[in-house]
Design a protein around this motif. Structure first.
Motif, PDB file in Angstrom:
ATOM      1  N   ARG A   1      13.545  -2.380   5.498  1.00  0.00           N
ATOM      2  CA  ARG A   1      12.640  -3.286   5.624  1.00  0.00           C
ATOM      3  C   ARG A   1      11.253  -2.851   4.623  1.00  0.00           C
ATOM      4  O   ARG A   1      11.268  -1.574   4.153  1.00  0.00           O
ATOM      5  CB  ARG A   1      11.923  -3.404   6.880  1.00  0.00           C
ATOM      6  N   ARG A   2      10.687  -3.776   4.283  1.00  0.00           N
ATOM      7  CA  ARG A   2       9.326  -3.616   3.558  1.00  0.00           C
ATOM      8  C   ARG A   2       8.369  -2.514   4.427  1.00  0.00           C
ATOM      9  O   ARG A   2       8.451  -2.694   5.610  1.00  0.00           O
ATOM     10  CB  ARG A   2       8.395  -4.587   3.039  1.00  0.00           C
ATOM     11  N   TRP A   3       7.376  -1.754   3.797  1.00  0.00           N
ATOM     12  CA  TRP A   3       6.802  -0.732   4.571  1.00  0.00           C
ATOM     13  C   TRP A   3       5.667  -1.452   5.391  1.00  0.00           C
ATOM     14  O   TRP A   3       5.254  -1.192   6.316  1.00  0.00           O
ATOM     15  CB  TRP A   3       5.986   0.233   3.783  1.00  0.00           C
ATOM     16  N   GLU A   4       5.255  -2.714   5.040  1.00  0.00           N
ATOM     17  CA  GLU A   4       4.447  -3.429   5.839  1.00  0.00           C
ATOM     18  C   GLU A   4       5.001  -3.998   6.942  1.00  0.00           C
ATOM     19  O   GLU A   4       4.052  -4.243   8.085  1.00  0.00           O
ATOM     20  CB  GLU A   4       3.959  -4.788   5.031  1.00  0.00           C
ATOM     21  N   GLN A   5       6.311  -3.779   7.323  1.00  0.00           N
ATOM     22  CA  GLN A   5       6.688  -4.147   8.604  1.00  0.00           C
ATOM     23  C   GLN A   5       7.034  -3.005   9.276  1.00  0.00           C
ATOM     24  O   GLN A   5       7.736  -3.198  10.712  1.00  0.00           O
ATOM     25  CB  GLN A   5       8.217  -4.865   8.370  1.00  0.00           C
ATOM     26  N   TYR A   6       6.423  -1.892   9.188  1.00  0.00           N
ATOM     27  CA  TYR A   6       6.861  -0.776   9.822  1.00  0.00           C
ATOM     28  C   TYR A   6       6.514  -0.882  11.255  1.00  0.00           C
ATOM     29  O   TYR A   6       7.158  -0.614  12.128  1.00  0.00           O
ATOM     30  CB  TYR A   6       6.095   0.501   9.243  1.00  0.00           C
ATOM     31  N   HIS A   7       5.429  -1.211  11.679  1.00  0.00           N
ATOM     32  CA  HIS A   7       4.775  -1.121  12.932  1.00  0.00           C
ATOM     33  C   HIS A   7       5.659  -2.276  13.830  1.00  0.00           C
ATOM     34  O   HIS A   7       6.005  -1.898  15.017  1.00  0.00           O
ATOM     35  CB  HIS A   7       3.502  -1.652  13.059  1.00  0.00           C
ATOM     36  N   ASP A   8       6.073  -3.361  13.384  1.00  0.00           N
ATOM     37  CA  ASP A   8       6.957  -4.299  14.039  1.00  0.00           C
ATOM     38  C   ASP A   8       8.344  -3.652  14.276  1.00  0.00           C
ATOM     39  O   ASP A   8       8.935  -3.839  15.353  1.00  0.00           O
ATOM     40  CB  ASP A   8       6.942  -5.688  13.222  1.00  0.00           C
TER      41      ASP A   8
END
Length: 232
Positions: free
Chosen positions: A118-125
């Motif tokens: 995934r992209r790093w922006e999606q880490y928390h999800d």
């Protein structure tokens, strides 16, 4: 004499009211006992079935022809049954105590780890959903985040294990069974409330066939309302 007759009439009136209340309480107690017996018997049937079911499947360790997909590219497949178990708890230690709940779970093993990209922006999800599905990262998620500058995208290797769980909770107040499941039909949770008389061999057979992949759908009578966590 007149006062005595009036008092007797009044006492007779009170006696009638008291009798009606006692009869209503007796009826209510009988109704509750009937509910208790129905719920307890359903939980007992549930344990008896899944106890033998897990024993047989643990010996067979069949392949489970079902795919658990996180997305089109990230899937758990070629699954194999491992370590099914069932347990129960009573409401107290008394010999005649009612059953409180029955719990069943099985571990399904894939042949190799599964990788999520995934992209790093999606880490928390991604981290929240991995936890919600009961999946196990092979590396510490916080370490991956701290070292994110070293990689262009998030890559999480997951242990090739899925835990499937079913929890049958007796609701003696209203005479029902609350059923909560995780990863039963794909990733996520399902919940339903059942009439205890529904939990009969035909329903158990349908659940068992589905769990081991001999049926593509769960019994419709279960009436599941799916409430999945977010898709990865």
């Amino acid at each position: 004499m007149s006062q005595s007759n009036e008092m007797s009439s009044f006492l007779a009136e009170l006696a009638g009211e008291a009798t009606q209340k006692l009869e209503a309480q007796r009826t209510q107690q009988q109704d509750q006992q009937s509910k208790n017996q129905s719920v307890n018997a359903a939980l007992d049937r549930t344990f008896q079935f899944f106890n033998l079911f897990a024993k047989h499947l643990n010996a067979l360790e069949p392949e489970i022809p079902r795919i658990y997909a996180l997305d089109g590219k990230t899937q758990f497949s070629r699954l194999k049954w491992k370590k099914g178990m069932v347990d129960y708890r009573k409401q107290s230690l008394a010999d005649n105590a009612l059953l409180d709940h029955v719990f069943f779970q099985v571990r399904l093993d894939a042949p190799e780890p599964v990788t999520v990209n995934r992209r790093w922006e999606q880490y928390h999800d991604v981290a929240k959903d991995i936890e919600a599905f009961g999946l196990k990262p092979m590396a510490d998620m916080h370490d991956l985040w701290r070292n994110r500058a070293q990689k262009a995208s998030l890559q999480v290797n997951l242990e090739p294990v899925i835990m499937v769980r079913m929890h049958f909770q007796g609701n003696y107040a209203d005479g029902s069974i609350n059923l909560e499941c995780s990863n039963l039909d794909g990733f996520g949770e399902v919940k339903t409330r059942l009439n205890p008389e529904l939990l009969q061999p035909s329903i158990f057979d349908g659940i068992g066939r589905f769990l081991m992949g001999r049926s593509n759908s769960l019994p419709q009578e279960l009436g599941f309302a799916r409430s999945f966590a977010r898709n990865l």
